[in-house]
Design an enzyme around this catalytic site. Structure first.
Site, PDB file in Angstrom:
ATOM      1  N   SER A 252       0.846  -1.190   0.000  1.00  0.00           N
ATOM      2  CA  SER A 252       0.000   0.000   0.000  1.00  0.00           C
ATOM      3  C   SER A 252       0.880   1.239   0.000  1.00  0.00           C
ATOM      4  O   SER A 252       2.107   1.144   0.063  1.00  0.00           O
ATOM      5  CB  SER A 252      -0.896   0.008   1.238  1.00  0.00           C
ATOM      6  OG  SER A 252      -0.120   0.354   2.375  1.00  0.00           O
ATOM      7  N   LYS A 253       0.230   2.390  -0.049  1.00  0.00           N
ATOM      8  CA  LYS A 253       0.949   3.667  -0.084  1.00  0.00           C
ATOM      9  C   LYS A 253       1.974   3.800   1.033  1.00  0.00           C
ATOM     10  O   LYS A 253       2.971   4.470   0.876  1.00  0.00           O
ATOM     11  CB  LYS A 253      -0.057   4.824   0.037  1.00  0.00           C
ATOM     12  CG  LYS A 253      -0.733   5.152  -1.267  1.00  0.00           C
ATOM     13  CD  LYS A 253      -1.221   6.602  -1.254  1.00  0.00           C
ATOM     14  CE  LYS A 253      -2.124   6.911  -2.415  1.00  0.00           C
ATOM     15  NZ  LYS A 253      -3.519   6.537  -2.187  1.00  0.00           N
TER      16      LYS A 253
END
Ligand code: GLU
Ligand code: ZN
Length: 491
Positions: A252-253
């Protein structure tokens, strides 16, 4: 049987690593098996649609060199390739299932469904439609239809037994039918749900293998049941391993860039991205690491896809990038780093022939030192205009060398350089080297201050290439300036 695979993105967000991995594996499987790769845009969720997302799919494919055999803007036997242009088909098929008794109209309004949800919450039951309309009588249905009551079409999931499939990667997977929902096929606005549109299209487009992320596994039993209801054979399913960050959490980010175009902006080469992504859950053997898209298109095979999660290692990706950067010719690399020079303001948009020739001389100096195209300006900033503010001033004083000694060394170097008489680089290097003995310091103490004086940083390329690029006048002026700077700091 000819392999036909598809990538079926929903244009609801920018392309990310997971989606790209799915696209690439489908593409490669098609190429390696002499099959067709289809791009289908699953744009039936209009509330989440946005134009930029569609363009991003095309940009991603263009940038990486992934081409499709059938899809948007490519006439093909299965047009159109936008699901939003195929609504009539889905309507027809949904009603066909109603007629055959595999599906039914559900007239429940949102109010009733909200109440149901509330009750289930209160009773700590799992959510789900209670099949209220599953067994309405023909008269009730006729009455509701006559009144123009809105409805959705739901699938009549079997209440007992099991549904199973053999995943090409994960093996046998089965679920108890009593855990399944009467899921919606067609919404009241006439738009299909993902389940219906996806399998109608996979069938009509002759898809033989579905390669998609593991997160879709819970949907697959619904799809198997739909194929059965239609009397169609289902494609092979190949659910691809998850992509994790190095901490074992879903990528994820938090871990860093995840959008494909971010990587482009950050200075990654398409070759590196392709090579790296191909290895997210696939390998040819235990040792081969370097693959071009063309090579992958020959050797890729689903038999070598892993079950276990793939780890996204940013350092490894950077390493690949460095390797591919070094494979570029100087001319190619110049074109690739030029936008970053422009962005930094080192050169203007329109580069003259003279400027280009000068820039070209810098490329060998940075080629070995960068892992990202965007690193390039930092390495050669000293070669443009005035010396930028020193980035490594403290490093001009090597360990245990007094500022006064550094000044003496730089002065001697100034003298050596201003009295040059056709010495080779080697002669010159030797002369500077002798200063180390003269001042009883290490070699670094005579070379590093000079390098910093010329470039403002200790991360610069080697000394002699730098001096050649700068030319003697600038070299001498910068040594003088460094001496003045040290002296002013000491006083
Ligand atoms: N439209 C779905 C997605 O966005 C496709 C899933 C599938 O491949 O079945 O990923
Ligand atoms: Zn209902």
């Amino acid at each position: 049987m000819k392999v036909r695979v598809r990538y079926a993105p929903s244009p609801t967000g920018y392309q990310h690593i997971g989606g790209l991995r799915t696209a690439l594996f489908n593409y490669l499987y098609a190429k390696a098996s002499g099959g067709d790769f289809i791009l289908r845009i699953e744009d039936t969720d209009r509330s989440r649609y946005f134009d930029g997302a569609l363009q991003d799919i095309f940009d991603t494919f263009n940038w990486l060199g992934i081409d499709y055999d059938e899809g948007p803007n490519k006439p093909g036997a299965n047009e159109p390739y936008f699901q939003s242009e195929r609504l009539e088909l889905y309507n027809k098929y949904a009603h066909e299932l109603v007629d055959k008794g595999w599906a039914y109209k559900c007239y429940c309004d949102s109010e009733r469904l909200a109440k149901l949800k509330e009750e289930q919450e209160k009773n700590k039951q799992s959510f789900g439609y209670d099949r209220h309309c599953r067994d309405l009588s023909a008269e009730e249905i006729a009455k509701l239809d006559a009144a123009g009551t809105k409805y959705v079409i739901r699938f009549k999931a079997p209440l007992e037994g099991k549904t199973s499939f053999d995943d090409k990667i994960l093996g046998h997977i089965e679920v108890e039918n009593n855990t399944l929902q009467d899921f919606i096929l067609l919404k009241s606005d006439g738009f299909p749900t993902y389940h219906l549109a996806n399998i109608v299209d996979d069938h009509l487009m002759g898809i033989t293998h579905v390669l998609r992320a593991q997160e879709w596994i819970p949907s697959t039993p619904n799809h198997i049941l739909l194929y059965k209801a239609f009397g169609w054979e289902h494609p092979e399913f190949c659910h691809l391993p998850m992509v994790m960050g190095q901490d074992g959490q879903k990528l994820s980010k938090r871990h860093g860039a995840t959008q494909v175009m971010e990587f482009r902006k950050n200075g990654y080469l398409p070759e590196a991205i392709i090579n790296f992504i191909a290895l997210l859950g696939w390998s040819l053997d235990d040792s081969t690491e370097m693959f071009s898209l063309a090579e992958l298109s020959k050797v890729f095979d689903i038999a070598r896809i892993n079950k276990s999660p793939a780890v996204f290692n940013y350092d490894k990706l950077k390493w690949f990038n460095g390797v591919y950067i070094r494979q570029k010719s100087d001319e190619e690399l110049l074109d690739l780093v030029l936008p970053y020079f422009v962005q930094r303001g080192l050169v203007g948009e329109n580069v003259s022939a003279d400027e280009r020739a000068y820039l070209l001389r810098l490329i060998p100096l940075l080629k070995e030192r960068i892992e990202l195209l965007s690193d390039a300006p930092d390495i050669v900033e000293w070669a443009f205009g005035e010396l930028p503010p020193y980035k490594a001033w403290e490093a001009i004083y090597p360990k245990k060398v007094e500022p006064a000694a550094v000044v003496r060394i730089l002065n001697d170097e100034y003298d050596i350089l201003s009295n040059l008489d056709k010495e080779s680089d080697e002669d010159l290097q030797h002369k500077i080297y002798e200063l180390a003995a003269k001042y009883e310091v290490k070699a670094g103490a005579v070379f590093m201050p000079l390098r910093i004086a010329l470039t403002g940083t200790n991360k610069s390329p080697e000394l002699f290439p730098v001096m050649h690029v700068l030319g003697l006048d600038k070299v001498l002026a910068r040594i003088k300036a460094a001496i003045a700077k040290i002296e002013s700091e000491q006083s």
